[in-house]
Scaffold this motif. Structure first.
Motif, mmCIF file in Angstrom:
data_model
loop_
_atom_site.group_PDB
_atom_site.id
_atom_site.type_symbol
_atom_site.label_atom_id
_atom_site.label_comp_id
_atom_site.label_asym_id
_atom_site.label_seq_id
_atom_site.Cartn_x
_atom_site.Cartn_y
_atom_site.Cartn_z
ATOM 1 N N GLY A 37 11.765 70.655 -13.787
ATOM 2 C CA GLY A 37 10.777 69.596 -13.641
ATOM 3 C C GLY A 37 10.879 68.912 -12.289
ATOM 4 O O GLY A 37 9.866 68.566 -11.670
ATOM 5 N N LEU A 38 12.107 68.718 -11.816
ATOM 6 C CA LEU A 38 12.299 68.092 -10.508
ATOM 7 C C LEU A 38 11.769 68.981 -9.389
ATOM 8 O O LEU A 38 11.247 68.491 -8.383
ATOM 9 N N ALA A 39 11.899 70.315 -9.547
ATOM 10 C CA ALA A 39 11.370 71.238 -8.548
ATOM 11 C C ALA A 39 9.848 71.161 -8.488
ATOM 12 O O ALA A 39 9.249 71.225 -7.408
ATOM 13 N N ALA A 40 9.210 71.027 -9.649
ATOM 14 C CA ALA A 40 7.753 70.891 -9.677
ATOM 15 C C ALA A 40 7.330 69.574 -9.026
ATOM 16 O O ALA A 40 6.343 69.516 -8.279
ATOM 17 N N LYS A 41 8.076 68.515 -9.291
ATOM 18 C CA LYS A 41 7.778 67.221 -8.678
ATOM 19 C C LYS A 41 7.920 67.303 -7.160
ATOM 20 O O LYS A 41 7.092 66.759 -6.407
ATOM 21 N N ALA A 42 8.942 68.032 -6.701
ATOM 22 C CA ALA A 42 9.141 68.182 -5.263
ATOM 23 C C ALA A 42 7.972 68.927 -4.629
ATOM 24 O O ALA A 42 7.573 68.635 -3.491
ATOM 25 N N ALA A 43 7.396 69.908 -5.359
ATOM 26 C CA ALA A 43 6.257 70.650 -4.829
ATOM 27 C C ALA A 43 5.085 69.722 -4.554
ATOM 28 O O ALA A 43 4.371 69.867 -3.547
ATOM 29 N N VAL A 44 4.890 68.749 -5.432
ATOM 30 C CA VAL A 44 3.829 67.769 -5.241
ATOM 31 C C VAL A 44 4.193 66.783 -4.137
ATOM 32 O O VAL A 44 3.407 66.521 -3.225
ATOM 33 N N ASP A 45 5.414 66.256 -4.203
ATOM 34 C CA ASP A 45 5.840 65.258 -3.226
ATOM 35 C C ASP A 45 5.849 65.806 -1.807
ATOM 36 O O ASP A 45 5.577 65.087 -0.838
ATOM 37 N N ASP A 46 6.162 67.096 -1.672
ATOM 38 C CA ASP A 46 6.240 67.709 -0.348
ATOM 39 C C ASP A 46 4.895 68.197 0.166
ATOM 40 O O ASP A 46 4.814 68.793 1.249
ATOM 41 N N GLY A 47 3.854 67.994 -0.610
ATOM 42 C CA GLY A 47 2.517 68.353 -0.160
ATOM 43 C C GLY A 47 2.125 69.797 -0.367
ATOM 44 O O GLY A 47 1.078 70.242 0.128
ATOM 45 N N HIS A 48 2.922 70.549 -1.119
ATOM 46 C CA HIS A 48 2.576 71.949 -1.378
ATOM 47 C C HIS A 48 1.615 72.096 -2.559
ATOM 48 O O HIS A 48 1.083 73.188 -2.793
ATOM 49 N N ALA A 49 1.416 71.016 -3.298
ATOM 50 C CA ALA A 49 0.504 71.032 -4.441
ATOM 51 C C ALA A 49 -0.185 69.683 -4.556
ATOM 52 O O ALA A 49 0.439 68.641 -4.311
ATOM 53 N N ASP A 50 -1.453 69.705 -4.892
ATOM 54 C CA ASP A 50 -2.206 68.490 -5.186
ATOM 55 C C ASP A 50 -2.454 68.426 -6.683
ATOM 56 O O ASP A 50 -2.831 69.438 -7.291
ATOM 57 N N ALA A 51 -2.226 67.274 -7.281
ATOM 58 C CA ALA A 51 -2.445 67.112 -8.719
ATOM 59 C C ALA A 51 -3.837 66.557 -8.977
ATOM 60 O O ALA A 51 -4.249 65.570 -8.367
ATOM 61 N N VAL A 52 -4.561 67.214 -9.871
ATOM 62 C CA VAL A 52 -5.868 66.747 -10.314
ATOM 63 C C VAL A 52 -5.710 66.355 -11.775
ATOM 64 O O VAL A 52 -5.451 67.198 -12.631
ATOM 65 N N THR A 53 -5.833 65.084 -12.079
ATOM 66 C CA THR A 53 -5.543 64.596 -13.426
ATOM 67 C C THR A 53 -6.820 64.326 -14.222
ATOM 68 O O THR A 53 -7.902 64.150 -13.661
#
Length: 463
Positions: free
Chosen positions: A257-273
């Motif tokens: 879960g922390l790795a997925a959060k890092a992907a978002v925090d580092d700008g490699h993924a944008d979350a669409v909620t």
């Protein structure tokens, strides 16, 4: 012993839980026949062989199976190590199937289960009749096999849930099949990597499989500029979205879960909620465009990875009387214990034959399939299930009713846990996959056995 009791117990599926069931039956002097649709043991697990379990070796081997393997010189791998799906299949599951020998049949698909001479309507002398299974072999031959009991450990791996938020395929989803996948891609394969490198990929889902996809795509992005993920969630992001983190008693699951959060925090993924997919259209250049039920249209993407969970295939069980919860498609006594609105996988009370029983006595759904549409099944839960079920089949109800399992907690117990929108099918029924150690420095993982068979099944992956 009656004539019916002399018949074998048929186990459907040669995944982790199915093979464990066979081992327990052998230990009790009951002859099993294991039917596997694939060409080798753990065919579903092999489908995610590149994914690392978030359970250790010590948590994904069954005691009865170990006893069966011991005389062969088999050595259990380091109990603290994290196997990949491929490791699990090659170092434990296939050797176990080999020990069982001709009790395991490959390339056999079960197309129907019934009572001999009785469809589901007939009451007369029903329980006095053995079960009959209709089979199709790899070369197309039809066969019949009679059994005293049936343990269905076929998992859910072959029936992934669609992108549509209503549980049905989104409009245009089938037409976009060339751009849509329902599995975590193996980005170590150069051909697969080329499909996602320097591309925009929509990842639909919020369970551990979605975490795995986000983490692996982020790893590619570090080497291949232009690689980007659009993470599509049906609800919002909250404190529990990324799981238990450092509080998770399964460290690799928390690290995922922390790795997925890092992907978002580092700008490699944008979350669409708050986005519930209703339509998949095509842009002028052929790229998929996701359209939500609220009318929102996302920018075109190159690929879509749908990781919204799995569901049981109940089609071949239509002539036996099952008692299933109307929402989860799990046994009615089990459903309240695994409702993802109330439980994470670590807060589910260990259960056995009584919770897994159906109106049709002698039929049991076990492993990932027993959870229906509920997510995150643990292999150790499946091993406890079959220990209890096989004891009940043998008539040893003292053992069958005894609880012999303590489960680890997620660190986010009491709410939806690891799952974003379980009621809408957003949870990952395979909920078990995690990236390789190179991505998650804590050690990475995947199906806490989730049995995917049957998961990432399952663990999710395997059954």
């Amino acid at each position: 012993m009656s004539e019916q009791q002399q018949l074998p117990v048929v186990v459907i599926g040669a995944g982790p839980v199915g093979l464990a069931a066979a081992a327990h039956l052998v230990a009790r002097g009951i002859e099993p026949v294991v039917l596997e649709a694939g060409p080798a043991a753990a065919s579903a697990v092999r489908g995610w062989s590149h994914v690392r379990l978030f359970s250790t070796w010590g948590e994904v081997t069954d005691p009865a199976a170990e006893k069966l393997l011991a005389p062969t010189g088999w050595t259990k791998p380091d109990a603290t190590g994290y196997p990949s799906g491929g490791d699990w299949a090659e170092q434990y599951l296939q050797p176990l199937a080999d020990v069982l020998g001709n009790r395991v049949r490959y390339g056999v698909t079960v197309t129907g289960v019934s009572r001999t001479g009785r469809d589901r309507i007939v009451d007369a002398d029903r329980e006095g009749q053995p079960f009959v299974l209709h089979l199709t072999t790899a070369d197309g031959r039809e066969e019949r096999l009679f059994a005293r009991a049936v343990i269905d450990a076929s998992g859910t791996w072959t029936t992934p849930s669609p992108a549509g938020a209503d549980g049905l395929p989104a409009l245009g989803e089938k037409a976009a099949a060339d751009r849509v996948t329902y599995r975590v891609p193996d980005l170590r394969d150069p051909a697969v990597r080329a499909r996602y490198a320097a591309k925009r990929t929509a990842v639909i889902g919020s369970g551990a499989s979605a975490f795995t996809a986000l983490a692996t795509l982020a790893d590619v992005a570090r080497d291949e500029p232009g690689t980007h993920a659009v993470w599509v969630l049906r609800r919002g992001i909250s404190g529990s979205t990324f799981g238990g983190g450092e509080a998770d008693q399964l460290p690799a699951r928390g690290a995922l879960g922390l790795a997925a959060k890092a992907a978002v925090d580092d700008g490699h993924a944008d979350a669409v909620t708050g986005f519930r997919t209703e339509v998949i259209e095509r842009a002028d250049d052929g790229r998929p465009v996701l359209v939500g039920e609220d009318g929102r249209r996302l920018d075109p993407v190159d690929e879509v990875i749908v990781l919204t969970g799995f569901r049981p295939d109940l089609s071949f069980l239509s002539e036996v009387r099952l008692g299933l919860d109307e929402r989860l498609q799990a046994p009615v006594e089990l459903a309240p214990l695994i409702d993802p609105n109330q439980h994470s996988c670590g807060t589910v009370y260990p259960h056995g034959h009584r919770e897994l029983s159906h109106p049709e006595q002698g039929v049991y759904l076990v492993g990932m399939k027993s959870y229906g549409r509920a997510p995150t099944f643990l292999a150790m839960t499946g091993y406890e299930q079959v220990r209890s079920v096989t004891a009940a089949i043998a008539g040893d109800f003292e053992s069958a009713d005894r609880v012999e399992l303590t489960l680890p907690e997620t660190g986010v117990c009491g709410g939806a846990g690891l799952f974003d929108d379980p009621a809408a099918g957003q949870a990952d029924a395979g909920g078990c996959c995690a990236p390789a150690p190179a991505l998650v420095q804590l050690g990475a993982g995947a199906p806490n056995a989730v049995v995917v068979e049957e998961a990432p099944a399952g663990g999710c992956c395997g059954s």
